[in-house]
Design a protein around this motif. Structure first.
Motif, short mmCIF file in Angstrom:
data_model
loop_
_atom_site.label_atom_id
_atom_site.label_comp_id
_atom_site.label_asym_id
_atom_site.label_seq_id
_atom_site.Cartn_x
_atom_site.Cartn_y
_atom_site.Cartn_z
N PHE A 78 86.29 66.16 37.56
CA PHE A 78 86.88 65.80 38.86
C PHE A 78 87.18 66.61 40.00
N LEU A 111 84.60 68.93 40.65
CA LEU A 111 83.37 68.87 41.42
C LEU A 111 83.11 67.61 42.24
N THR A 112 83.60 66.41 41.71
CA THR A 112 83.73 65.11 42.46
C THR A 112 84.56 65.43 43.74
N ALA A 113 85.72 65.69 43.29
CA ALA A 113 86.68 65.80 44.40
C ALA A 113 86.34 66.74 45.50
N ARG A 114 85.25 67.36 45.40
CA ARG A 114 84.77 68.42 46.42
C ARG A 114 83.40 67.73 47.28
N GLY A 115 83.32 66.37 46.75
CA GLY A 115 82.02 65.63 47.56
C GLY A 115 80.84 65.46 46.74
N ILE A 116 80.67 66.35 45.48
CA ILE A 116 79.44 66.02 44.86
C ILE A 116 79.58 64.64 44.22
N PRO A 117 78.52 63.95 44.30
CA PRO A 117 78.35 62.62 43.56
C PRO A 117 78.44 62.80 41.95
N ARG A 118 79.20 61.89 41.32
CA ARG A 118 79.50 61.89 40.14
C ARG A 118 78.53 62.15 39.24
N GLU A 122 75.67 63.62 39.97
CA GLU A 122 75.12 65.02 39.97
C GLU A 122 76.08 66.08 39.42
N MET A 161 75.52 68.78 36.52
CA MET A 161 75.74 70.13 36.55
C MET A 161 76.43 70.66 35.50
N LEU A 162 77.52 69.70 34.81
CA LEU A 162 78.08 70.25 33.73
C LEU A 162 77.36 70.23 32.30
N ALA A 213 75.34 73.36 32.82
CA ALA A 213 76.21 74.46 32.36
C ALA A 213 76.22 74.64 30.81
N ASP A 242 84.35 61.39 45.01
CA ASP A 242 83.50 61.85 45.73
C ASP A 242 83.16 61.53 46.76
N ALA A 264 85.99 62.76 49.33
CA ALA A 264 85.68 64.04 49.91
C ALA A 264 84.68 64.14 51.00
N ARG A 265 83.35 63.40 50.72
CA ARG A 265 82.38 63.36 51.82
C ARG A 265 82.91 62.70 52.93
N GLY A 281 79.84 78.41 33.53
CA GLY A 281 78.41 78.15 33.48
C GLY A 281 77.86 77.38 34.78
N PHE A 294 77.94 75.67 43.32
CA PHE A 294 78.82 74.60 43.24
C PHE A 294 78.99 74.56 44.97
#
Lengths: 451, 251
Positions: A399, A401-408, A410, A414-415, A418, B76, B79-80, B95, B101
């Motif tokens: 959440f 990451l997506t709440a910062r605009g990163i498409p789900r 992607e 990323m996770l 990681a 998402d 946010a965009r 990680g 990020f």
């Protein structure tokens, strides 16, 4: 080779018996060993899924559609050279190997390829050759390589490998040598015709010597790679071995490593399993010398309908030994991953310090992960532990990451990156760590959001 | 009108208990609002619903953001489209490198708006300027997201991200909680620097002291899932003096 034997032959073994064909150029001692190994395979047949050792691997496809080896030596040589243009690896497969070519031995379709290899100018005391070439020049080494797993239970494919191996590599390092630059072994399958490739190799490191090894496996088409490697570390010797498996999507990859560690020897092993339809990577370590240490790490990413197994067995026979194991697995779509790790502390192996960790992400309603860590302890002054976990991606992290605009999609990648990327932290040297990281990133891009 | 919340009812999906019981709120660009309320009033649920977190179920009402149905957009996309939530408890993500990020998030927004993406060099220059303002060491950025950050560093990291992402609507969820006076000053200065005619800021807070540093245009009291009173900045002072129990239905 005669197909007439005086015991019942398991049906799935018959095609291999029939395909086996003696090489008139080989010495008697080798031909005799091959016959004995073949008989053993014929009698034992494929491993039983009912048994613990091979429970998590479905080999029915192989049993139903056998892949005999390319039978005649001449045929093997021709197919290899035709498939590979002199001096250059097929572009699609070249990515698995290091970009910077150093000491490198390349096997194509289970046969040494001089055109693609660079084994000249190795430092004094370091000998790297193909197993086939070593038969005449260093028969003792080939014999040692063949000893690996010859008495072990549940190793029918190792027996078949001993019977049918076409080539491999032999790396022998004299005592007192430190070589920082990794020696690279590249195993390629050209996909010229569906077949099984059997390679048998040896790494023997003299007292106090230290060497790094990087092996990659890649190929095209449909094939069964059956690989056995023997590692023999003398007192105080050190080996860091990194293995990258990027076999073709329809390939079967069954690999077994058998290691013996002398007193104060140190083995570091890292395996990254990214490709192949059916993959089983097994490492057996016998810590026979006092104070021997091993570190077994690795990671797998299983997608689509892949089956990926990692199996480790460590035997602490002597005192003051140390084992650290850390494996990470990710299964998505309909893939199945399994980790089986057993550490046995034999009587007298006092002060053993052994820890095993298996962490996994199960991302998909139809994916499966089995993790089975085991400790067998027969000494009373030891420190041993194991841990296993299977979970999903951290929802809070997703959440964020997506709440910062990163498409789900992607964000999920990323996770996953990681999670697996952390496993790579232990890989040395940096050039190998970066290479694995690049290959992992490339493989992750192929992921699709599970339904 | 940037944000219009009408009769918003929401409950936690697994508990079934209704938390928001008819929230009405209107926020225009250029305005700074404060939503204050006691524990359990629904402050964090409101922030979660606006940001689009799973687990909160809207049962009634609507939220319009820039004339669009906000609730129909996944998190998402919101946010965009310029919505930013500064988390009350920023999660650690081992990680995942902080810089990587942030650059990915920044470029996702730029891509969405048809702007050119920033390369590593351009990004680093933009980052350095803002880092100084928020007293964040560059070494923190080289680490994994929020890993090993103190509480204050996490909150400053949220405001730093806000400065980099330049949202249209920023919701600050209890940004002042857990901060000592010096950290509070730095965070408040960071927020004030981002006031702009085309930007709206909603501060969700329990205590009044943040509002001493970031002066709100409007103050709302959230109690038992509804906004029971609204006023100007003096309302916050009054709230501090009289306590929550004297407001709304409890009065």
């Amino acid at each position: 080779m005669s197909a007439v034997v005086d015991f019942p032959v398991r049906p799935e073994a018959r095609p291999y018996l029939d395909a086996a064909c003696a090489d008139p150029g080989e010495p008697d001692w080798l031909a005799s060993r091959r016959r004995r190994a073949l008989a053993r395979f014929a009698e034992e047949g494929f491993p039983r899924r009912r048994g613990e050792a091979w429970r998590y691997l479905d080999l029915r496809a192989l049993a139903e559609a056998p892949l005999p080896p390319v039978s005649r030596p001449a045929e093997r040589a021709v197919s290899a050279e035709r498939a590979v243009s002199a001096g250059a690896m097929p572009p699609r497969l070249a990515g698995s190997a290091l970009a910077q070519r150093g000491f490198r031995l390349v096997l194509v379709d289970g046969r040494f390829s001089p055109a693609l290899s660079t084994t000249a100018d190795l430092p004094d005391g370091v000998r790297l050759s193909s197993t086939a070439n070593a038969i005449a020049g260093a028969p003792d080494a080939v014999g040692t390589a063949l000893d690996a797993l010859s008495d072990a239970p549940d190793q029918p494919f190792a027996a078949l490998n001993a019977a049918l191996f076409s080539d491999g590599f032999v790396l022998e390092v004299a005592p007192g040598i430190v070589l920082e630059e990794p020696i690279e072994i590249v195993h390629l399958a050209s996909g010229a015709a569906p077949a099984s490739l059997h390679s048998r190799s040896l790494v023997r490191i003299g007292a106090q010597s230290r060497v790094r090894l990087f092996e990659s496996f890649a190929g095209e088409g449909r094939y069964w790679r059956n690989d056995v490697v023997a590692l023999r570390l003398g007192p105080g010797a050190g080996l860091d071995r990194v293995v990258l498996v990027e076999e073709a999507g329809a390939a079967i990859h069954l690999a077994a490593t058998d290691a013996e560690l002398g007193a104060a020897a140190r083995l570091g092993s890292f395996v990254l399993l990214l490709g192949g339809r059916t993959v089983r990577h097994e490492i057996a370590v016998h810590s026979t010398g006092e104070g021997a240490r091993c570190r077994l790490d690795g990671a797998f990413l299983a997608t689509q309908r892949q089956q990926v197994n990692i199996v480790t067995t460590v035997h602490h026979m002597a005192a003051q030994g140390e084992t650290r194991e850390s494996f990470k697995g990710v299964a998505v779509d309909r893939a199945q991953g399994a980790f089986q790790g057993r550490i046995t502390v034999h009587p007298g192996a006092q002060k053993t310090d052994a820890h095993m960790l298996s962490r996994n992400l199960l991302l998909g309603a139809h994916a499966a992960i089995d993790t089975k860590p085991e400790l067998e302890i027969f000494a009373d002054d030891v420190k041993c532990s194991h841990g296993a976990a299977v979970g999903d991606l951290d929802e809070a992290a997703l959440f964020y990451l997506t709440a910062r605009g990163i498409p789900r999609e992607e964000a999920r990648q990323m996770l996953i990156a990681a999670f697996l990327g952390e496993a790579l932290d232990s890989v040395v040297p940096a050039v190998l760590r970066e290479h694995l990281s690049t290959r992992l990133a490339r493989r992750l891009k192929e992921l699709e959001e599970p339904a | 009108m940037m944000l219009e919340i009408r009769n918003l009812h929401a409950r936690l999906a697994d508990e079934g208990r209704e938390i928001l019981k008819g929230v009405d709120l209107a926020v225009s660009a250029g305005e700074v609002h404060a939503i204050m309320g006691p524990n359990g009033s629904g402050k964090s649920t409101l922030a979660a619903v606006l940001a689009g977190r799973d687990g909160c179920q809207v049962t009634q009402g609507s939220v319009s953001y820039l004339g669009r149905d906000l609730l129909a957009m996944p998190a998402d996309e919101r946010a965009r489209e310029g919505l930013f939530l500064a988390f009350q408890y920023p999660v650690e993500i081992p990680g995942v490198n902080n810089m990587y990020f942030l650059r990915t998030a920044l470029n996702a927004g730029r891509r969405h708006r048809g702007e050119p993406e920033l390369d590593a060099g351009q990004f680093l220059r933009a980052v350095r300027a803002k880092l100084k303002e928020l007293d964040i060491g560059e070494d923190l950025l080289q680490r994994a997201v929020n890993v090993g950050f103190s509480g204050g560093e996490k909150k400053r990291n949220e405001i730093f991200q806000m400065a980099m992402l330049e949202p249209l609507l920023a919701i600050l969820d209890e940004t002042d909680s857990g901060l000592d006076i010096d950290a509070l000053r730095v965070v408040a200065a960071g927020v004030n620097r981002q006031r702009a005619p085309d930007r709206a800021i909603i501060m969700i807070t329990h205590y009044q002291r943040l509002l001493d540093y970031v002066e709100p245009d409007r103050v709302h009291v959230l109690q038992d899932g509804r906004i029971v009173e609204s006023g100007d900045k003096t309302l916050a002072v009054e709230l501090e003096r009289r306590g929550y129990s004297t407001f709304g239905d409890a009065a």
